[in-house]
Design an enzyme around this catalytic site. Structure first.
Site, PDB file in Angstrom:
ATOM      1  N   HIS A 109       0.797  -1.426   0.015  1.00 56.82           N
ATOM      2  CA  HIS A 109       0.011   0.038   0.083  1.00 56.82           C
ATOM      3  C   HIS A 109       0.808   1.308  -0.057  1.00 56.82           C
ATOM      4  O   HIS A 109       1.798   1.233   0.679  1.00 56.82           O
ATOM      5  CB  HIS A 109      -0.944  -0.005   1.182  1.00 56.82           C
ATOM      6  CG  HIS A 109      -1.464   1.136   1.713  1.00 56.82           C
ATOM      7  ND1 HIS A 109      -0.729   2.114   2.564  1.00 56.82           N
ATOM      8  CD2 HIS A 109      -2.432   2.178   1.172  1.00 56.82           C
ATOM      9  CE1 HIS A 109      -1.200   3.215   2.612  1.00 56.82           C
ATOM     10  NE2 HIS A 109      -2.432   3.492   1.964  1.00 56.82           N
ATOM     11  N   ASN A 111       0.197   5.876  -0.230  1.00 59.67           N
ATOM     12  CA  ASN A 111      -0.459   6.919  -0.712  1.00 59.67           C
ATOM     13  C   ASN A 111       0.420   8.192  -0.516  1.00 59.67           C
ATOM     14  O   ASN A 111       1.244   8.429   0.570  1.00 59.67           O
ATOM     15  CB  ASN A 111      -1.891   7.052   0.142  1.00 59.67           C
ATOM     16  CG  ASN A 111      -1.808   7.588   1.491  1.00 59.67           C
ATOM     17  OD1 ASN A 111      -1.541   8.723   1.709  1.00 59.67           O
ATOM     18  ND2 ASN A 111      -1.523   6.411   2.321  1.00 59.67           N
ATOM     19  N   VAL A 112      -0.076   9.352  -1.108  1.00 53.51           N
ATOM     20  CA  VAL A 112       0.723  10.563  -0.876  1.00 53.51           C
ATOM     21  C   VAL A 112      -0.474  11.790  -1.090  1.00 53.51           C
ATOM     22  O   VAL A 112      -1.417  11.385  -2.027  1.00 53.51           O
ATOM     23  CB  VAL A 112       1.792  10.912  -1.985  1.00 53.51           C
ATOM     24  CG1 VAL A 112       2.983  10.231  -1.430  1.00 53.51           C
ATOM     25  CG2 VAL A 112       1.620  10.380  -3.424  1.00 53.51           C
ATOM     26  N   ARG A 113      -0.761  12.645  -0.433  1.00 61.34           N
ATOM     27  CA  ARG A 113      -1.982  13.493  -0.138  1.00 61.34           C
ATOM     28  C   ARG A 113      -1.376  14.880   0.151  1.00 61.34           C
ATOM     29  O   ARG A 113      -0.464  15.112   1.007  1.00 61.34           O
ATOM     30  CB  ARG A 113      -2.882  12.802   0.592  1.00 61.34           C
ATOM     31  CG  ARG A 113      -2.308  12.702   1.916  1.00 61.34           C
ATOM     32  CD  ARG A 113      -3.405  11.717   3.053  1.00 61.34           C
ATOM     33  NE  ARG A 113      -2.965  11.636   4.306  1.00 61.34           N
ATOM     34  CZ  ARG A 113      -1.905  10.439   4.703  1.00 61.34           C
ATOM     35  NH1 ARG A 113      -1.412   9.577   3.817  1.00 61.34           N
ATOM     36  NH2 ARG A 113      -1.611  10.583   5.849  1.00 61.34           N
ATOM     37  N   GLY A 262     -17.602  10.729   0.010  1.00 61.06           N
ATOM     38  CA  GLY A 262     -16.989  10.363  -1.233  1.00 61.06           C
ATOM     39  C   GLY A 262     -17.487   9.174  -1.982  1.00 61.06           C
ATOM     40  O   GLY A 262     -18.584   8.885  -1.526  1.00 61.06           O
TER      41      GLY A 262
END
Length: 304
Positions: A109, A111-113, A262
């Site tokens: 996994h 993620n970058v946000r 969402g």
């Protein structure tokens, strides 16, 4: 350097990363291709969800880009930031989850946000977050060591203590309190990153995002041809149940997505296609399954 966030630069890089990862995973898989699902959010923004199923390597893989906005921050985003309650927000990021078919290839996994609260005010609040973590079903020291060496390399240009700090944060975040075990061997996790300035924070986030493939691809190459049978498959499905438990009970991204209205299909993209639960399962002593619990599901200094 500047403290004023360049939101468009972040979005442009995220879209490029989204394309790079999609192409790399299709090449790794060798058989299947991603479906493309462009969607719009009624309150503001939208995204591009890409999902691959029943491939040669991946039983399911998802890479999601989103860029959404809203009139009021959801509770999951203001629990630690009560001063931001009621403010408008913009959130953008790329997230991925890979569920390989072979139990010897770990789930991964990343993620970058990027968030801005009160973007339309005179003094908006912005921050970056992200990271990557590895969830093996059968543990190998050399895989965990390579994963963490690459994580350390991603952080090295930004300070001697950054890897240790984000590694510890990852161990603490991806922890199933009701099971008293980590989700896997960890990696990096960071949030609320807004110092010393925008340029440095953006550069660190880019480094984390761009080190995922070098961290994961060599592990895939070592394990993808390992023979397995029904025993390994059933253990993989059992351990995938832990992944489901974490994402539905603790994961901030899942909670943020659901609370902000969402797109449910994209939010739950991270769940495996198949999983199982077994009452009071205990691995047989001395087995590879027992070794996973004894050595790999507790925080460890893999660089020692």
């Amino acid at each position: 350097m500047t403290d004023n966030p360049d939101t468009q630069a972040v979005i442009d890089w995220l879209r490029q990363l989204h394309d790079t990862l999609t192409a790399a995973f299709e090449k790794l898989d060798g058989e299947a291709q991603f479906s493309r699902d462009h969607w719009q959010r009624e309150e503001g923004g939208g995204g591009d969800t890409r999902c691959l199923s029943d491939g040669g390597l991946f039983e399911k893989a998802g890479v999601n880009f989103s860029h959404v906005s809203g009139a009021e921050m959801p509770p999951s985003a203001t629990a630690a930031r009560p001063a931001l309650a009621g403010k408008s927000f913009l959130a953008t990021g790329v997230s991925l989850v890979l569920h390989p078919r072979n139990p010897y290839v770990p789930t991964a996994h990343a993620n970058v946000r990027f968030f801005i609260a009160g973007e339309d005010s005179d003094n908006p609040t912005w921050w970056f977050g992200g990271g990557f973590d590895l969830t093996p079903y059968y543990g190998f020291d050399e895989d965990a060591q390579h994963w963490h060496r690459t994580a350390q390399a991603a952080c090295a240009p930004f300070g001697d203590d950054v890897y240790r700090q984000y590694k510890k944060w990852c161990d603490e975040y991806f922890f199933l309190r009701h099971r008293d075990e980590t989700r896997g061997v960890g990696g990096l996790f960071f949030d609320d990153l807004n110092t010393p300035d925008f340029d440095t924070c953006f550069a660190l986030t880019r480094s984390v995002g761009e080190h995922f493939l070098p961290a994961y691809e060599p592990i895939v190459a070592r394990r993808r041809e390992t023979p397995f049978g029904e025993r390994e498959r059933q253990f993989q499905l059992y351990r995938r149940g832990r992944y489901v438990e974490f994402n539905l009970v603790y994961d901030r991204g899942t909670l943020f997505g659901l609370q902000s209205g969402g797109r449910t299909e994209s939010i739950l993209m991270s769940l495996p296609p198949l999983a199982r639960w077994e009452y009071d399962y205990q691995p047989e002593p001395g087995t590879a399954e027992a070794r996973l619990y004894e050595r790999f599901l507790k925080p460890r200094d893999w660089l020692a």
